[in-house]
Design a protein around this motif. Structure first.
Motif, PDB file in Angstrom:
ATOM      1  N   SER A  88       0.832  -1.199   0.000  1.00 16.54           N
ATOM      2  CA  SER A  88       0.000   0.000   0.000  1.00 16.54           C
ATOM      3  C   SER A  88       0.866   1.248   0.000  1.00 16.54           C
ATOM      4  O   SER A  88       2.065   1.198   0.273  1.00 16.54           O
ATOM      5  CB  SER A  88      -0.936  -0.010   1.213  1.00 16.54           C
ATOM      6  OG  SER A  88      -0.167  -0.092   2.390  1.00 16.54           O
ATOM      7  N   LEU A  89       0.262   2.369  -0.319  1.00 17.50           N
ATOM      8  CA  LEU A  89       0.940   3.655  -0.377  1.00 17.50           C
ATOM      9  C   LEU A  89       0.488   4.527   0.791  1.00 17.50           C
ATOM     10  O   LEU A  89      -0.670   4.470   1.205  1.00 17.50           O
ATOM     11  CB  LEU A  89       0.615   4.384  -1.683  1.00 17.50           C
ATOM     12  CG  LEU A  89       1.044   3.706  -2.984  1.00 17.50           C
ATOM     13  CD1 LEU A  89       0.545   4.509  -4.181  1.00 17.50           C
ATOM     14  CD2 LEU A  89       2.549   3.536  -3.050  1.00 17.50           C
ATOM     15  N   SER A  90       1.413   5.346   1.261  1.00 19.73           N
ATOM     16  CA  SER A  90       1.029   6.358   2.248  1.00 19.73           C
ATOM     17  C   SER A  90       0.182   7.411   1.532  1.00 19.73           C
ATOM     18  O   SER A  90       0.135   7.454   0.287  1.00 19.73           O
ATOM     19  CB  SER A  90       2.269   7.004   2.853  1.00 19.73           C
ATOM     20  OG  SER A  90       2.932   7.800   1.874  1.00 19.73           O
ATOM     21  N   ALA A  91      -0.450   8.274   2.300  1.00 14.68           N
ATOM     22  CA  ALA A  91      -1.270   9.333   1.698  1.00 14.68           C
ATOM     23  C   ALA A  91      -0.409  10.228   0.800  1.00 14.68           C
ATOM     24  O   ALA A  91      -0.822  10.623  -0.295  1.00 14.68           O
ATOM     25  CB  ALA A  91      -1.944  10.158   2.796  1.00 14.68           C
ATOM     26  N   PHE A  92       0.810  10.539   1.253  1.00  8.60           N
ATOM     27  CA  PHE A  92       1.707  11.381   0.461  1.00  8.60           C
ATOM     28  C   PHE A  92       2.122  10.677  -0.821  1.00  8.60           C
ATOM     29  O   PHE A  92       2.121  11.265  -1.903  1.00  8.60           O
ATOM     30  CB  PHE A  92       2.937  11.756   1.295  1.00  8.60           C
ATOM     31  CG  PHE A  92       3.906  12.663   0.573  1.00  8.60           C
ATOM     32  CD1 PHE A  92       3.526  13.934   0.163  1.00  8.60           C
ATOM     33  CD2 PHE A  92       5.196  12.231   0.297  1.00  8.60           C
ATOM     34  CE1 PHE A  92       4.423  14.771  -0.504  1.00  8.60           C
ATOM     35  CE2 PHE A  92       6.106  13.058  -0.371  1.00  8.60           C
ATOM     36  CZ  PHE A  92       5.710  14.332  -0.768  1.00  8.60           C
ATOM     37  N   GLU A  93       2.461   9.379  -0.732  1.00  6.21           N
ATOM     38  CA  GLU A  93       2.826   8.598  -1.921  1.00  6.21           C
ATOM     39  C   GLU A  93       1.645   8.500  -2.880  1.00  6.21           C
ATOM     40  O   GLU A  93       1.827   8.577  -4.108  1.00  6.21           O
ATOM     41  CB  GLU A  93       3.288   7.206  -1.501  1.00  6.21           C
ATOM     42  CG  GLU A  93       4.625   7.203  -0.783  1.00  6.21           C
ATOM     43  CD  GLU A  93       4.960   5.876  -0.125  1.00  6.21           C
ATOM     44  OE1 GLU A  93       6.158   5.622   0.110  1.00  6.21           O
ATOM     45  OE2 GLU A  93       4.029   5.090   0.174  1.00  6.21           O
ATOM     46  N   GLN A  94       0.452   8.337  -2.359  1.00  5.76           N
ATOM     47  CA  GLN A  94      -0.753   8.283  -3.196  1.00  5.76           C
ATOM     48  C   GLN A  94      -0.938   9.590  -3.964  1.00  5.76           C
ATOM     49  O   GLN A  94      -1.270   9.600  -5.148  1.00  5.76           O
ATOM     50  CB  GLN A  94      -1.995   8.002  -2.330  1.00  5.76           C
ATOM     51  CG  GLN A  94      -3.275   7.811  -3.123  1.00  5.76           C
ATOM     52  CD  GLN A  94      -3.283   6.511  -3.924  1.00  5.76           C
ATOM     53  OE1 GLN A  94      -2.993   5.455  -3.388  1.00  5.76           O
ATOM     54  NE2 GLN A  94      -3.621   6.596  -5.197  1.00  5.76           N
TER      55      GLN A  94
END
Length: 198
Positions: free
Chosen positions: A8-14
């Motif tokens: 999964s991705l962090s919110a920032f990575e997303q």
């Protein structure tokens, strides 16, 4: 059957993965570094002090190259003059390291280090240049300015003749982008002056 773990991705990575603009901007900046280094290579070739060097050092034309992973970050480098041999090296490398700095480094090894060590030592001893750094390691391909690689020449007397590889460098902050071309050209001349007998 083994269950695969969820990636999964962090919110920032997303946020970043859905925004192409930051990669396009990065690509434009790298293009501008190439243009800057192209301008510098032309200035470097016109430097009169180059004519004092052995002819074989100037045979290869300037070379600009880039990569994506110097300690995980993009970089661009300009080598000129560039005389890299297995045993003998005389080169000046101008380096852009994303998120860190510009730098310019005189690198000597083998017969060129033997030829210029005494005059460089004398020139360094005569000038207290706070901006000039010298290598503390013999690692040829490290470009950072942490103590395990570089210290200011004013911080500690270094005996140049004991080194296997000599690197003398000047750093320029990325925040000084608009002055970088002039500063790097001036530093190129200063590095060449270090190999000149006065």
């Amino acid at each position: 059957m083994q269950e695969s773990s969820k990636v999964s991705l962090s919110a920032f990575e997303q946020q970043l993965v859905t925004d192409a603009n930051w990669i396009l901007t990065k690509n434009r900046i790298i293009e501008k570094v190439y243009l800057l280094f192209g301008n510098l290579s032309e200035q470097y070739k016109r430097e009169p002090l180059l004519q004092q060097l052995p002819a074989e050092i100037l045979l290869a034309s300037p070379k600009i190259a880039k990569g994506e992973n110097y300690e995980g970050l993009p970089y661009v480098m300009l080598d000129y003059p560039r005389c890299f041999g297995k045993e003998d090296t005389f080169a000046i490398r101008t380096f852009f390291w994303w998120g860190n700095f510009f730098s310019i480094t005189l690198q000597l090894k083998g017969k060129y280090l033997a030829q210029y060590a005494a005059v460089i030592q004398q020139n360094i001893d005569q000038t207290a240049n706070e901006n000039l750094w010298i290598n503390t390691s013999d690692e040829q391909w490290m470009h950072h300015f942490r103590k395990d690689n570089m210290i200011r020449t004013t911080e500690q007397k270094q005996c140049i003749s004991n080194k296997k590889i000599l690197k003398l460098a000047v750093q320029c902050k990325l925040e000084e982008w608009d002055e970088a071309e002039a500063k790097l050209a001036s530093s190129f001349q200063q590095l060449l002056e270090l190999v000149q007998e006065h």
